[in-house]
Design a protein around this motif. Sequence first.
Motif, PDB file in Angstrom:
ATOM      1  N   GLY A 152     126.933  43.378  49.214  1.00 35.15           N
ATOM      2  CA  GLY A 152     126.312  43.214  47.898  1.00 35.15           C
ATOM      3  C   GLY A 152     125.067  44.044  47.703  1.00 35.15           C
ATOM      4  N   VAL A 153     125.023  45.216  48.374  1.00 35.36           N
ATOM      5  CA  VAL A 153     123.858  46.104  48.265  1.00 35.36           C
ATOM      6  C   VAL A 153     124.183  47.241  47.306  1.00 35.36           C
ATOM      7  N   SER A 154     123.411  47.345  46.227  1.00 34.45           N
ATOM      8  CA  SER A 154     123.591  48.442  45.268  1.00 34.45           C
ATOM      9  C   SER A 154     122.828  49.662  45.791  1.00 34.45           C
ATOM     10  N   ILE A 155     123.559  50.760  45.947  1.00 28.13           N
ATOM     11  CA  ILE A 155     122.946  51.923  46.592  1.00 28.13           C
ATOM     12  C   ILE A 155     123.408  53.211  45.931  1.00 28.13           C
ATOM     13  N   ASP A 156     122.501  54.133  45.757  1.00 31.91           N
ATOM     14  CA  ASP A 156     122.773  55.422  45.133  1.00 31.91           C
ATOM     15  C   ASP A 156     123.631  56.294  46.055  1.00 31.91           C
ATOM     16  N   GLU A 157     124.520  57.095  45.463  1.00 31.58           N
ATOM     17  CA  GLU A 157     125.405  57.958  46.265  1.00 31.58           C
ATOM     18  C   GLU A 157     124.602  58.952  47.113  1.00 31.58           C
TER      19      GLU A 157
ATOM     20  N   GLY B 116     114.305  44.209  43.795  1.00 36.00           N
ATOM     21  CA  GLY B 116     114.946  43.985  42.498  1.00 36.00           C
ATOM     22  C   GLY B 116     116.408  44.393  42.504  1.00 36.00           C
ATOM     23  N   ASP B 117     116.959  44.585  41.296  1.00 41.14           N
ATOM     24  CA  ASP B 117     118.382  44.878  41.152  1.00 41.14           C
ATOM     25  C   ASP B 117     118.697  46.369  41.090  1.00 41.14           C
ATOM     26  N   ASP B 118     117.666  47.204  41.055  1.00 44.28           N
ATOM     27  CA  ASP B 118     117.906  48.647  40.963  1.00 44.28           C
ATOM     28  C   ASP B 118     118.548  49.156  42.250  1.00 44.28           C
ATOM     29  N   PRO B 119     119.461  50.142  42.131  1.00 40.07           N
ATOM     30  CA  PRO B 119     120.086  50.709  43.340  1.00 40.07           C
ATOM     31  C   PRO B 119     119.052  51.370  44.236  1.00 40.07           C
ATOM     32  N   LEU B 120     119.297  51.324  45.528  1.00 42.29           N
ATOM     33  CA  LEU B 120     118.413  52.004  46.481  1.00 42.29           C
ATOM     34  C   LEU B 120     118.455  53.501  46.225  1.00 42.29           C
ATOM     35  N   LYS B 121     117.291  54.141  46.245  1.00 45.33           N
ATOM     36  CA  LYS B 121     117.189  55.573  45.972  1.00 45.33           C
ATOM     37  C   LYS B 121     117.029  56.371  47.260  1.00 45.33           C
ATOM     38  N   VAL B 122     117.315  57.656  47.165  1.00 45.80           N
ATOM     39  CA  VAL B 122     117.329  58.514  48.335  1.00 45.80           C
ATOM     40  C   VAL B 122     115.951  58.632  48.998  1.00 45.80           C
TER      41      VAL B 122
END
Length: 294
Positions: free
Chosen positions: A202-207, A237-243
């Motif tokens: 359930g981890v939102s993560i950037d490509e 928060g809910d924002d995807p993890l960034k590079v």
Amino acid sequence: MTTAKTKQGFQPWHLKYRPQSINDLTGQDSLQKVLTRLITEDSVPQALLLSGPKGTGKTSTARIIAMSLNCEEEVTTTPCGECKNCKAIQTGNSLDVVELDAASHNGVDDIRKLVADAGYAPFSARTRVFIIDEAHQLSNSAQNAFLKTLEEPNNHTKFLLATTEPHKMLETVRSRCLPLRFRRISQTEVAHRLEDIAKKEGVSIDENCLEAIARSSKGGMRDSIQLLFEVSCHKDGDDPLKVNTVYEVTKELNPTQVEFLLTSVAQGNSYNLVRCCQRIEESALDINKVFDAL
């Protein structure tokens, strides 16, 4: 009286998502074919030498082979993972699957004990399996003490030697084993596997973040999964993890910094170059990783 629910202990992701069958191995297509044929035909040699870079699945594969040979259902490339033998091997409690860490048990006496144990018939499984991790750290005397057993083991015994540095092992030992060579896993394959794990957790993560993790792990699946967990701990928060989070965690130069540093060198701009070096020092970046990035 209210009873509290028992909370399941945390399990590290690299163990939680460890492959459980030959088909689960990532990025080792050639090995999958070889092992599938050997196990299907029940013709696994008495000694295998699993070699390759760290984190590419050598020890996991050794355990999978042990389960494949000892699953109560049958000898299979897809062990059930539920029977008594499979569970005992998974938890490291099987009397018939012995793991020896050669980094700390590398002397003649350790090998003599192992050779003596190998003489016993299996307790509850079909085959006794001895997994020797970091096999290159066995002393020359220990390796020599092992030769006769490797050449003429009992029919019910298999030896699986895992190493990152096979060239450090005696030629006489290597010649008695079937070599299985693991390759570095491509960045694309690592990123796909990480994406799958991130979805399950359930981890939102950037490509781009996945690609940066895959690049940093240098073809090692275990390291990349550990890094994914570490990066996910920084999620806010809910924002995807960034590079950029990846570069902060790994203490590496990000692409913008690399471009700025190389441009300063190309233009002979000593002011910008010194300024960049100061930022590297202030950020406590790993200097070896800085050189790798350059």
